[in-house]
Design a protein around this motif. Structure first.
Motif, PDB file in Angstrom:
ATOM      1  N   VAL A   1      -2.836   4.644  -4.485  1.00  0.00           N
ATOM      2  CA  VAL A   1      -2.690   5.352  -3.215  1.00  0.00           C
ATOM      3  C   VAL A   1      -3.804   4.921  -2.269  1.00  0.00           C
ATOM      4  CG1 VAL A   1      -2.598   7.599  -2.095  1.00  0.00           C
ATOM      5  CG2 VAL A   1      -1.635   7.307  -4.390  1.00  0.00           C
ATOM      6  N   SER A   2      -3.434   4.434  -1.088  1.00  0.00           N
ATOM      7  CA  SER A   2      -4.431   3.993  -0.110  1.00  0.00           C
ATOM      8  C   SER A   2      -5.036   5.156   0.647  1.00  0.00           C
ATOM      9  CB  SER A   2      -3.798   3.011   0.881  1.00  0.00           C
ATOM     10  OG  SER A   2      -3.406   1.827   0.233  1.00  0.00           O
ATOM     11  N   ALA A   3      -4.192   6.160   0.968  1.00  0.00           N
ATOM     12  CA  ALA A   3      -4.695   7.296   1.746  1.00  0.00           C
ATOM     13  C   ALA A   3      -3.686   8.425   1.748  1.00  0.00           C
ATOM     14  CB  ALA A   3      -5.001   6.871   3.180  1.00  0.00           C
ATOM     15  N   PHE A   4      -4.212   9.632   1.990  1.00  0.00           N
ATOM     16  CA  PHE A   4      -3.374  10.767   2.346  1.00  0.00           C
ATOM     17  C   PHE A   4      -3.283  10.800   3.875  1.00  0.00           C
ATOM     18  CE2 PHE A   4      -5.193  12.400  -1.702  1.00  0.00           C
ATOM     19  CZ  PHE A   4      -4.016  12.727  -2.370  1.00  0.00           C
TER      20      PHE A   4
ATOM     21  N   ARG B   1       0.837  -1.196   0.000  1.00  0.00           N
ATOM     22  CA  ARG B   1       0.000   0.000   0.000  1.00  0.00           C
ATOM     23  C   ARG B   1       0.874   1.249   0.000  1.00  0.00           C
ATOM     24  NH1 ARG B   1      -3.236  -2.140   5.156  1.00  0.00           N
ATOM     25  NH2 ARG B   1      -1.069  -2.678   5.577  1.00  0.00           N
ATOM     26  N   LEU B   2       0.345   2.296  -0.596  1.00  0.00           N
ATOM     27  CA  LEU B   2       1.085   3.555  -0.705  1.00  0.00           C
ATOM     28  C   LEU B   2       0.324   4.650   0.020  1.00  0.00           C
ATOM     29  CD1 LEU B   2       3.306   5.391  -1.857  1.00  0.00           C
ATOM     30  CD2 LEU B   2       1.958   5.587  -3.945  1.00  0.00           C
ATOM     31  N   TYR B   3       1.030   5.358   0.907  1.00  0.00           N
ATOM     32  CA  TYR B   3       0.446   6.466   1.645  1.00  0.00           C
ATOM     33  C   TYR B   3       1.224   7.741   1.307  1.00  0.00           C
ATOM     34  CZ  TYR B   3      -1.785   2.787   4.391  1.00  0.00           C
ATOM     35  OH  TYR B   3      -2.521   1.694   4.786  1.00  0.00           O
ATOM     36  N   ILE B   4       0.475   8.805   1.029  1.00  0.00           N
ATOM     37  CA  ILE B   4       1.102  10.095   0.722  1.00  0.00           C
ATOM     38  C   ILE B   4       0.917  11.017   1.916  1.00  0.00           C
ATOM     39  CG2 ILE B   4       1.067  12.121  -0.774  1.00  0.00           C
ATOM     40  CD1 ILE B   4       0.143  10.355  -3.051  1.00  0.00           C
ATOM     41  N   ILE B   5       2.021  11.500   2.454  1.00  0.00           N
ATOM     42  CA  ILE B   5       1.971  12.411   3.597  1.00  0.00           C
ATOM     43  C   ILE B   5       1.905  13.828   3.056  1.00  0.00           C
ATOM     44  CG2 ILE B   5       3.224  13.321   5.581  1.00  0.00           C
ATOM     45  CD1 ILE B   5       3.460   9.687   4.377  1.00  0.00           C
ATOM     46  N   GLY B   6       0.783  14.477   3.289  1.00  0.00           N
ATOM     47  CA  GLY B   6       0.546  15.809   2.764  1.00  0.00           C
ATOM     48  C   GLY B   6      -0.515  15.772   1.688  1.00  0.00           C
TER      49      GLY B   6
ATOM     50  N   GLN C   1       4.626   1.626   1.603  1.00  0.00           N
ATOM     51  CA  GLN C   1       5.537   2.759   1.429  1.00  0.00           C
ATOM     52  C   GLN C   1       4.843   4.067   1.771  1.00  0.00           C
ATOM     53  OE1 GLN C   1       7.971   3.146  -2.022  1.00  0.00           O
ATOM     54  NE2 GLN C   1       8.167   0.928  -2.352  1.00  0.00           N
ATOM     55  N   ALA C   2       5.641   5.018   2.232  1.00  0.00           N
ATOM     56  CA  ALA C   2       5.158   6.366   2.529  1.00  0.00           C
ATOM     57  C   ALA C   2       5.981   7.361   1.719  1.00  0.00           C
ATOM     58  CB  ALA C   2       5.274   6.660   4.013  1.00  0.00           C
ATOM     59  N   ILE C   3       5.296   8.350   1.160  1.00  0.00           N
ATOM     60  CA  ILE C   3       5.976   9.422   0.426  1.00  0.00           C
ATOM     61  C   ILE C   3       5.638  10.744   1.098  1.00  0.00           C
ATOM     62  CG2 ILE C   3       6.215  10.655  -1.752  1.00  0.00           C
ATOM     63  CD1 ILE C   3       5.455   8.167  -3.221  1.00  0.00           C
ATOM     64  N   ILE C   4       6.632  11.434   1.611  1.00  0.00           N
ATOM     65  CA  ILE C   4       6.436  12.752   2.225  1.00  0.00           C
ATOM     66  C   ILE C   4       6.393  13.784   1.108  1.00  0.00           C
ATOM     67  CG2 ILE C   4       7.345  14.446   3.848  1.00  0.00           C
ATOM     68  CD1 ILE C   4       8.818  12.147   5.252  1.00  0.00           C
ATOM     69  N   ALA C   5       5.216  14.366   0.906  1.00  0.00           N
ATOM     70  CA  ALA C   5       5.004  15.292  -0.215  1.00  0.00           C
ATOM     71  C   ALA C   5       4.652  16.676   0.306  1.00  0.00           C
ATOM     72  CB  ALA C   5       3.911  14.752  -1.141  1.00  0.00           C
ATOM     73  N   ILE C   6       5.535  17.235   1.126  1.00  0.00           N
ATOM     74  CA  ILE C   6       5.339  18.585   1.678  1.00  0.00           C
ATOM     75  C   ILE C   6       6.622  19.380   1.410  1.00  0.00           C
ATOM     76  CG2 ILE C   6       4.549  19.915   3.668  1.00  0.00           C
ATOM     77  CD1 ILE C   6       3.702  17.311   4.978  1.00  0.00           C
TER      78      ILE C   6
ATOM     79  N   LYS D   1     -12.453  13.071   1.445  1.00  0.00           N
ATOM     80  CA  LYS D   1     -11.804  12.340   0.363  1.00  0.00           C
ATOM     81  C   LYS D   1     -11.384  13.308  -0.737  1.00  0.00           C
ATOM     82  CE  LYS D   1     -13.927   7.770   0.884  1.00  0.00           C
ATOM     83  NZ  LYS D   1     -14.679   6.681   0.197  1.00  0.00           N
ATOM     84  N   ILE D   2     -10.231  13.049  -1.325  1.00  0.00           N
ATOM     85  CA  ILE D   2      -9.743  13.843  -2.458  1.00  0.00           C
ATOM     86  C   ILE D   2      -9.584  12.901  -3.634  1.00  0.00           C
ATOM     87  CG2 ILE D   2      -7.860  15.260  -3.349  1.00  0.00           C
ATOM     88  CD1 ILE D   2      -7.282  16.139  -0.478  1.00  0.00           C
ATOM     89  N   ASP D   3     -10.389  13.117  -4.664  1.00  0.00           N
ATOM     90  CA  ASP D   3     -10.401  12.222  -5.835  1.00  0.00           C
ATOM     91  C   ASP D   3     -10.585  10.765  -5.403  1.00  0.00           C
ATOM     92  OD1 ASP D   3     -10.041  14.344  -7.601  1.00  0.00           O
ATOM     93  OD2 ASP D   3      -7.857  14.216  -7.485  1.00  0.00           O
ATOM     94  N   GLY D   4     -11.435  10.581  -4.414  1.00  0.00           N
ATOM     95  CA  GLY D   4     -11.740   9.234  -3.957  1.00  0.00           C
ATOM     96  C   GLY D   4     -10.757   8.656  -2.955  1.00  0.00           C
ATOM     97  N   ILE D   5      -9.712   9.404  -2.613  1.00  0.00           N
ATOM     98  CA  ILE D   5      -8.685   8.916  -1.683  1.00  0.00           C
ATOM     99  C   ILE D   5      -8.950   9.513  -0.304  1.00  0.00           C
ATOM    100  CG2 ILE D   5      -6.212   8.805  -1.174  1.00  0.00           C
ATOM    101  CD1 ILE D   5      -5.728   9.251  -4.197  1.00  0.00           C
TER     102      ILE D   5
END
Length: 509
Positions: free
Chosen positions: A33-36, A7-12, A71-76, A47-51
């Motif tokens: 993407v599983s969640a922000f 699963r992929l999580y986006i931070i931010g 995995q986590a991706i820090i997107a800030i 939810k943003i675009d279903g996420i």
């Protein structure tokens, strides 16, 4: 970035996070993407675009069940170091072992973030101070439509300059270097970034060559019609250059002179030398070589036409460069330690590679002919403290799970590296983190005469064959010209003599 199995999580959930999610959805090769994860109370539960947006981050460990494939991706990209550090700690508590991060806001051009820009988080992202933010698109406007040549383009500084220069609108980008593998690596990377829509469509041209070859350098500079040259190439490993002193002078000094002479003759508009704090009252052959390079640039500026600008930018250590202390620490930790530190009192000024390169590129645009510049490095950091932080980042306890071993300074090293001479009187400019130095006239030697005395040592000269590759003669000449180098060598010789006498005394007893 490889395909994500878990699963992929986006931070931010801001603009960068949303663009990353959109990029992943379009490419359909990285997974879904599983969640922000976010701290914004107005977004949590929506939810943003279903996420779904989950949070806050401090308590997310209680809600998430993470396994090793997630995995986590820090997107800030606007986040300061302190916040990145807290986010990293929260993600580690969740159980994430795969954490990636987007580059800083200065690298996110025109508010466009791409999944290909995500990289593994490393100690640079959570150590030290928050880098200064420089809007590249604006600061690189002076390069629009220009032909830009980078020497040492495969190195740590040169390759990062190349990445950032993609945003400058240059007509052509020349990657000049001696190492075939390093040049092909950055060449391929730049094309991949362009294919993903990052930067502008400059033509990227790799050039393999040796700057010690005077005629070849002259040919390249004249035929490429380079408008701007960023000179990064140098032999720079201090202890190695002490053992190969002639190579240091031959490559760094005479190679730089070849480039300067060619640039003057070809009418190059801007020439920016990357210099180092080791050029200040040098105590090593490498430092001496960079001092001479600085003086060569100032000398070239005196011969420049009104349409030309020759300058140098000096700064201290950059975190993460090849052969620098951080990669060495990481490798030592991976091998189970010990982490080796020269001396508990040793300290250095540090800056991240992207920040240093952004400031260099900005200086190239605003710098004046014959001017000398210094990057504001902040406060120095004790190397032993850096070692402890890197060990902790890696999940270990300093001096327990990973030992720290003090090994003593190597040849050409000193406990502190000054960034400037008192006489240079650094002054603030209108640009944050860029200082201007006062040029100091040479006192102890004539630059032209010194180079003339060094030349037969580096190049076989008829009638002076006995001088060729004579390192003792080379060091003798440098010591006479540079008092700080002579004093350091004298101190080392005295210390070595005392150790020898002590050992002989013990042997007699």
């Amino acid at each position: 970035m490889n395909k994500i199995e878990g699963r992929l999580y986006i931070i931010g959930a801001g603009f960068a996070g949303q663009m990353i999610a959109s990029d992943i959805a379009k490419k359909k090769v990285f997974g879904t993407v599983s969640a922000f994860l976010d701290d914004d109370k107005n977004l949590i539960g929506t939810k943003i675009d279903g996420i779904p947006v989950l949070g806050p981050l401090d308590s997310i460990a209680d809600a998430l069940r993470v396994d090793s494939s997630d995995q986590a991706i820090i997107a800030i990209p606007t986040a300061p170091v302190e916040r990145i550090r807290k986010i990293y700690d929260a993600l580690k508590k969740c159980g994430f072992t795969q954490i990636k991060i987007l580059p800083s806001i200065s690298q996110i051009i025109d508010e466009k973030a791409h999944i290909i820009q995500a990289r593994d988080i490393n100690p640079l992202d959570i150590l030290g101070r928050t880098p200064v933010t420089i809007p590249l698109a604006k600061s690189l406007a002076y390069l629009k439509g220009k032909r830009v040549l980078i020497t040492g383009a495969g190195g740590s500084i040169g390759s990062e300059l190349a990445r950032q220069l993609l945003s400058g609108g240059a007509e052509r980008l020349y990657l000049f270097g001696h190492g075939e593998n390093s040049i092909v690596n950055i060449y391929r990377e730049l094309h991949l970034l362009q294919d993903e829509g990052i930067g502008q469509k400059a033509s990227v041209v790799p050039i393999i060559g040796d700057m010690k070859d005077r005629e070849y350098v002259k040919y390249i500079i004249s035929h490429t019609h380079a408008d701007v040259i960023f000179h990064c190439a140098a032999y720079k490993h201090v202890p190695m250059m002490e053992e190969n002193s002639i190579a240091a002078i031959e490559n760094n000094v005479f190679g730089t002179k070849n480039l300067l002479d060619a640039a003057l003759e070809a009418g190059t508009e801007k020439f920016v030398l990357i210099s180092t704090d080791k050029a200040v009252e040098p105590v090593s052959v490498y430092g001496a070589s960079k001092l001479l390079c600085e003086k060569l640039v100032i000398q070239a500026a005196e011969s420049a036409s009104k349409n030309q600008s020759f300058m140098f930018v000096r700064f201290g250590n950059v975190l993460g460069s090849r052969g620098s202390i951080l990669p060495i620490f990481m490798e030592q930790i991976q091998n189970g330690g010990p982490v080796t530190v020269t001396d508990p009192k040793m300290e250095r000024y540090f800056m991240t590679i992207p920040e240093a390169c952004s400031l260099v590129l900005q200086t190239g645009g605003v710098g004046a002919n014959g001017a000398s510049y210094l990057l504001d490095m902040g406060e120095p950091i004790k190397i032993v403290e850096l070692a402890k932080q890197v060990i902790t980042f890696s999940g270990f306890t300093p001096d327990k799970e990973i030992k720290i071993q003090f090994i003593g300074a190597r040849k050409g090293e000193r406990l502190e590296e000054p960034l400037w001479l008192k006489e240079e009187k650094p002054e603030m400019t209108e640009y944050k983190k860029i200082l201007k130095l006062t040029n100091i006239p040479l006192k102890n030697f004539s630059l032209d005469k010194l180079l003339k005395s060094l030349e037969p040592i580096c190049a076989l000269t008829q009638g002076k064959e006995q001088l060729y590759r004579n390192s003792n003669e080379l060091k003798s000449i440098l010591r006479k010209a540079i008092p700080s180098l002579d004093k350091f060598y004298m101190d080392q010789e005295q210390l070595s003599g005392e150790k020898d006498r002590e050992q002989n005394y013990k042997a007699v007893l």
